[in-house]
Scaffold this motif. Structure first.
Motif, PDB file in Angstrom:
ATOM      1  N   LEU A  81       0.819  -1.208   0.000  1.00 24.35           N
ATOM      2  CA  LEU A  81       0.000   0.000   0.000  1.00 24.35           C
ATOM      3  C   LEU A  81       0.854   1.261   0.000  1.00 24.35           C
ATOM      4  O   LEU A  81       0.502   2.259  -0.625  1.00 24.35           O
ATOM      5  CB  LEU A  81      -0.943  -0.005   1.204  1.00 24.35           C
ATOM      6  CG  LEU A  81      -1.962   1.130   1.258  1.00 24.35           C
ATOM      7  CD1 LEU A  81      -2.751   1.236  -0.037  1.00 24.35           C
ATOM      8  CD2 LEU A  81      -2.893   0.959   2.448  1.00 24.35           C
ATOM      9  N   THR A  82       1.995   1.224   0.689  1.00 25.68           N
ATOM     10  CA  THR A  82       2.890   2.376   0.668  1.00 25.68           C
ATOM     11  C   THR A  82       3.359   2.666  -0.758  1.00 25.68           C
ATOM     12  O   THR A  82       3.349   3.818  -1.215  1.00 25.68           O
ATOM     13  CB  THR A  82       4.104   2.134   1.582  1.00 25.68           C
ATOM     14  OG1 THR A  82       3.659   1.969   2.927  1.00 25.68           O
ATOM     15  CG2 THR A  82       5.081   3.297   1.523  1.00 25.68           C
ATOM     16  N   ALA A  83       3.780   1.619  -1.472  1.00 20.54           N
ATOM     17  CA  ALA A  83       4.234   1.798  -2.849  1.00 20.54           C
ATOM     18  C   ALA A  83       3.104   2.284  -3.747  1.00 20.54           C
ATOM     19  O   ALA A  83       3.293   3.179  -4.591  1.00 20.54           O
ATOM     20  CB  ALA A  83       4.810   0.488  -3.383  1.00 20.54           C
ATOM     21  N   TRP A  84       1.922   1.709  -3.570  1.00 18.36           N
ATOM     22  CA  TRP A  84       0.784   2.085  -4.401  1.00 18.36           C
ATOM     23  C   TRP A  84       0.419   3.552  -4.194  1.00 18.36           C
ATOM     24  O   TRP A  84       0.235   4.304  -5.145  1.00 18.36           O
ATOM     25  CB  TRP A  84      -0.423   1.209  -4.092  1.00 18.36           C
ATOM     26  CG  TRP A  84      -1.676   1.714  -4.727  1.00 18.36           C
ATOM     27  CD1 TRP A  84      -2.743   2.320  -4.136  1.00 18.36           C
ATOM     28  CD2 TRP A  84      -1.986   1.684  -6.131  1.00 18.36           C
ATOM     29  NE1 TRP A  84      -3.684   2.669  -5.055  1.00 18.36           N
ATOM     30  CE2 TRP A  84      -3.241   2.292  -6.296  1.00 18.36           C
ATOM     31  CE3 TRP A  84      -1.304   1.206  -7.256  1.00 18.36           C
ATOM     32  CZ2 TRP A  84      -3.845   2.431  -7.542  1.00 18.36           C
ATOM     33  CZ3 TRP A  84      -1.901   1.349  -8.507  1.00 18.36           C
ATOM     34  CH2 TRP A  84      -3.163   1.946  -8.640  1.00 18.36           C
ATOM     35  N   ARG A  85       0.358   3.962  -2.940  1.00 19.36           N
ATOM     36  CA  ARG A  85      -0.026   5.350  -2.659  1.00 19.36           C
ATOM     37  C   ARG A  85       1.067   6.327  -3.100  1.00 19.36           C
ATOM     38  O   ARG A  85       0.778   7.433  -3.558  1.00 19.36           O
ATOM     39  CB  ARG A  85      -0.327   5.512  -1.169  1.00 19.36           C
ATOM     40  CG  ARG A  85      -0.939   6.849  -0.813  1.00 19.36           C
ATOM     41  CD  ARG A  85      -1.657   6.812   0.512  1.00 19.36           C
ATOM     42  NE  ARG A  85      -1.899   8.178   0.948  1.00 19.36           N
ATOM     43  CZ  ARG A  85      -1.199   8.814   1.878  1.00 19.36           C
ATOM     44  NH1 ARG A  85      -0.213   8.182   2.515  1.00 19.36           N
ATOM     45  NH2 ARG A  85      -1.469  10.052   2.196  1.00 19.36           N
ATOM     46  N   ALA A  86       2.335   5.929  -2.961  1.00 21.14           N
ATOM     47  CA  ALA A  86       3.436   6.799  -3.379  1.00 21.14           C
ATOM     48  C   ALA A  86       3.370   7.106  -4.868  1.00 21.14           C
ATOM     49  O   ALA A  86       3.693   8.218  -5.297  1.00 21.14           O
ATOM     50  CB  ALA A  86       4.772   6.143  -3.043  1.00 21.14           C
TER      51      ALA A  86
ATOM     52  N   ASP B  57      11.539   7.407  -2.376  1.00 17.21           N
ATOM     53  CA  ASP B  57      12.740   7.551  -1.549  1.00 17.21           C
ATOM     54  C   ASP B  57      12.560   6.812  -0.229  1.00 17.21           C
ATOM     55  O   ASP B  57      11.679   7.143   0.564  1.00 17.21           O
ATOM     56  CB  ASP B  57      13.009   9.037  -1.292  1.00 17.21           C
ATOM     57  CG  ASP B  57      14.352   9.275  -0.618  1.00 17.21           C
ATOM     58  OD1 ASP B  57      14.505   8.857   0.541  1.00 17.21           O
ATOM     59  OD2 ASP B  57      15.245   9.863  -1.251  1.00 17.21           O
ATOM     60  N   ILE B  58      13.409   5.820   0.015  1.00 15.30           N
ATOM     61  CA  ILE B  58      13.314   5.028   1.242  1.00 15.30           C
ATOM     62  C   ILE B  58      14.344   5.442   2.283  1.00 15.30           C
ATOM     63  O   ILE B  58      14.325   4.953   3.407  1.00 15.30           O
ATOM     64  CB  ILE B  58      13.495   3.521   0.956  1.00 15.30           C
ATOM     65  CG1 ILE B  58      14.908   3.247   0.429  1.00 15.30           C
ATOM     66  CG2 ILE B  58      12.429   3.016  -0.007  1.00 15.30           C
ATOM     67  CD1 ILE B  58      15.265   1.777   0.375  1.00 15.30           C
TER      68      ILE B  58
ATOM     69  N   SER C 113       8.401  14.762  -8.805  1.00 16.44           N
ATOM     70  CA  SER C 113       7.914  14.502  -7.458  1.00 16.44           C
ATOM     71  C   SER C 113       8.765  13.449  -6.763  1.00 16.44           C
ATOM     72  O   SER C 113       9.288  12.527  -7.400  1.00 16.44           O
ATOM     73  CB  SER C 113       6.454  14.046  -7.481  1.00 16.44           C
ATOM     74  OG  SER C 113       6.333  12.753  -8.052  1.00 16.44           O
ATOM     75  N   ILE C 114       8.892  13.613  -5.454  1.00 17.64           N
ATOM     76  CA  ILE C 114       9.589  12.649  -4.607  1.00 17.64           C
ATOM     77  C   ILE C 114       8.631  12.228  -3.504  1.00 17.64           C
ATOM     78  O   ILE C 114       8.107  13.066  -2.764  1.00 17.64           O
ATOM     79  CB  ILE C 114      10.856  13.255  -3.978  1.00 17.64           C
ATOM     80  CG1 ILE C 114      11.827  13.723  -5.056  1.00 17.64           C
ATOM     81  CG2 ILE C 114      11.535  12.243  -3.067  1.00 17.64           C
ATOM     82  CD1 ILE C 114      13.019  14.501  -4.517  1.00 17.64           C
ATOM     83  N   ALA C 115       8.389  10.934  -3.388  1.00 22.93           N
ATOM     84  CA  ALA C 115       7.596  10.389  -2.286  1.00 22.93           C
ATOM     85  C   ALA C 115       8.560   9.867  -1.237  1.00 22.93           C
ATOM     86  O   ALA C 115       9.302   8.917  -1.490  1.00 22.93           O
ATOM     87  CB  ALA C 115       6.681   9.274  -2.786  1.00 22.93           C
ATOM     88  N   LEU C 116       8.569  10.497  -0.065  1.00 24.31           N
ATOM     89  CA  LEU C 116       9.439  10.069   1.025  1.00 24.31           C
ATOM     90  C   LEU C 116       8.689   9.034   1.842  1.00 24.31           C
ATOM     91  O   LEU C 116       7.742   9.348   2.563  1.00 24.31           O
ATOM     92  CB  LEU C 116       9.819  11.272   1.896  1.00 24.31           C
ATOM     93  CG  LEU C 116      10.743  11.007   3.084  1.00 24.31           C
ATOM     94  CD1 LEU C 116      12.080  10.445   2.618  1.00 24.31           C
ATOM     95  CD2 LEU C 116      10.950  12.286   3.887  1.00 24.31           C
ATOM     96  N   VAL C 117       9.112   7.768   1.716  1.00 23.84           N
ATOM     97  CA  VAL C 117       8.364   6.673   2.337  1.00 23.84           C
ATOM     98  C   VAL C 117       9.143   5.965   3.439  1.00 23.84           C
ATOM     99  O   VAL C 117       8.595   5.095   4.123  1.00 23.84           O
ATOM    100  CB  VAL C 117       7.931   5.630   1.279  1.00 23.84           C
ATOM    101  CG1 VAL C 117       7.147   6.290   0.159  1.00 23.84           C
ATOM    102  CG2 VAL C 117       9.135   4.883   0.715  1.00 23.84           C
ATOM    103  N   GLY C 118      10.424   6.294   3.615  1.00 30.55           N
ATOM    104  CA  GLY C 118      11.228   5.605   4.618  1.00 30.55           C
ATOM    105  C   GLY C 118      12.339   6.483   5.146  1.00 30.55           C
ATOM    106  O   GLY C 118      12.679   7.523   4.558  1.00 30.55           O
TER     107      GLY C 118
END
Length: 344
Positions: free
Chosen positions: A154-159, A243-244, A262-267
């Motif tokens: 879900l994190t990857a999907w939403r990112a 970005d993890i 865009s950059i999704a900061l997920v980790g």
């Protein structure tokens, strides 16, 4: 009686102890689930090792999938179930990461209760779970595969889908070979994007190519991998980055990103603070979005996408419940590619 793994004090991987316990009975608005699978996330590792404090005796693991074995009394007018579930004995169900984030934009209350941290998680054979904290399982996936989805998937999907607005033809950069990164690669390819992937292992880089990465970068051989990624795009830069790392590694993502990307900061694998090139973010008009998993509505959207796109989780290895310490040791060593699962 059923097997349950609880965390002792002081916290630590070796403090995970099996117990035989009564499974319990579901109350109003709850079901008793025979847990068949779970999976390990970095969040779980932080809880088990004590870096994210929790109660003594906590049952860890945020992800869980299984079958309903008993349905509790109706909760009156408070029924809040996934309409695609029948709530019948034998139905396959999947837990949600956040117990109370049902839909809509993130809100403080939605992040208040996480399974395996604030309440008991899925490192057990049976679990009493609120109906509102469950969804259906994607058609065609095993319960072990489904159990990899609530956090990493879900994190990857939403990112990419909800926050990144990915479109066919975009270039997406993913980092490493953990669960979120591998899911991001799979989702991006399935949605028609070109993927650039990084790793420090030549063997893992080959596996990333096999999954569909068009270009791979060994970040040990190429320490300035952000510049290398941008150079590969002909100097334009990549459209989206998952970005993890966070902290100082975020500057590499900024280097790789195109103007207006865009950059999704997920980790936060590299730490929770560091020097960030804020001037470049502004000059390049980069959109930086923090992403912390998602709501139950997001999970249902991801499930429909998985069924439509034909994405199957990549499972690195499987452990039995009482082998949970060994599973965490494998995660700690960083040898995994994709998801480590625990099967009951």
């Amino acid at each position: 009686m059923a097997i349950t793994m609880r965390l002792g004090r002081p916290a630590g991987i070796d403090q995970l102890v099996p117990f035989e316990e009564d499974p319990g009975r579901p109350g109003a608005g709850e079901v008793l689930v025979r847990v068949r699978g779970s999976s390990l996330n970095f969040h779980d590792y932080l809880v088990v090792t004590g870096r994210m404090p929790t109660a003594v005796g906590r049952i860890p693991l945020s992800d869980g999938a299984g079958e309903i074995v008993e349905v509790g009394p109706p909760p009156g007018d408070e029924v809040d179930a996934d309409p695609s579930m029948t709530l019948r004995v034998g139905e396959a169900v999947l837990g949600t990461f956040f117990r109370h984030w049902r839909e809509g934009a993130p809100a403080q209350w939605g992040h208040a209760v996480v399974a395996g941290e604030h309440v008991d998680g899925y490192a057990r054979e049976f679990a009493v779970v609120p109906v509102a904290a469950l969804t259906r399982v994607p058609h065609g996936l095993s319960l072990a595969e489904a159990a990899t989805l609530p956090c990493a998937g879900l994190t990857a999907w939403r990112a990419l889908g909800c926050c990144g607005g990915i479109r066919p033809g975009d270039v997406v950069l993913v980092q490493g070979t953990g669960g979120v990164s591998v899911f991001a690669l799979q989702f991006a390819k399935a949605m028609g994007a070109t993927v650039v992937a990084t790793s420090s292992s030549e063997g893992k880089l080959e596996r990333l190519r096999a999954l569909g990465a068009s270009h791979v970068i060994n970040y040990r051989a190429e320490p300035n991998w952000g510049r290398a990624a941008k150079r590969w795009t002909g100097g334009r830069g990549v459209d989206h980055i998952v970005d993890i790392g966070g902290a100082d590694l975020l500057n590499q993502s900024i280097e790789a990103c195109r103007t207006g990307g865009s950059i999704a900061l997920v980790g936060l694998l590299a730490g929770t603070s560091g020097r960030v090139a804020t001037g470049r973010i502004m000059a390049q008009q980069v959109r930086l979005q923090g992403v912390v998993v998602g709501s139950r509505t997001d999970q249902l959207e991801m499930i429909r996408a998985i069924e439509s796109l034909g994405v199957r989780p990549v499972i690195d290895s499987s452990f039995q419940l009482q082998e949970l310490p060994a599973a965490f040791r494998r995660q700690e060593a960083g040898r995994h590619f994709g998801k480590i699962v625990v099967e009951m």
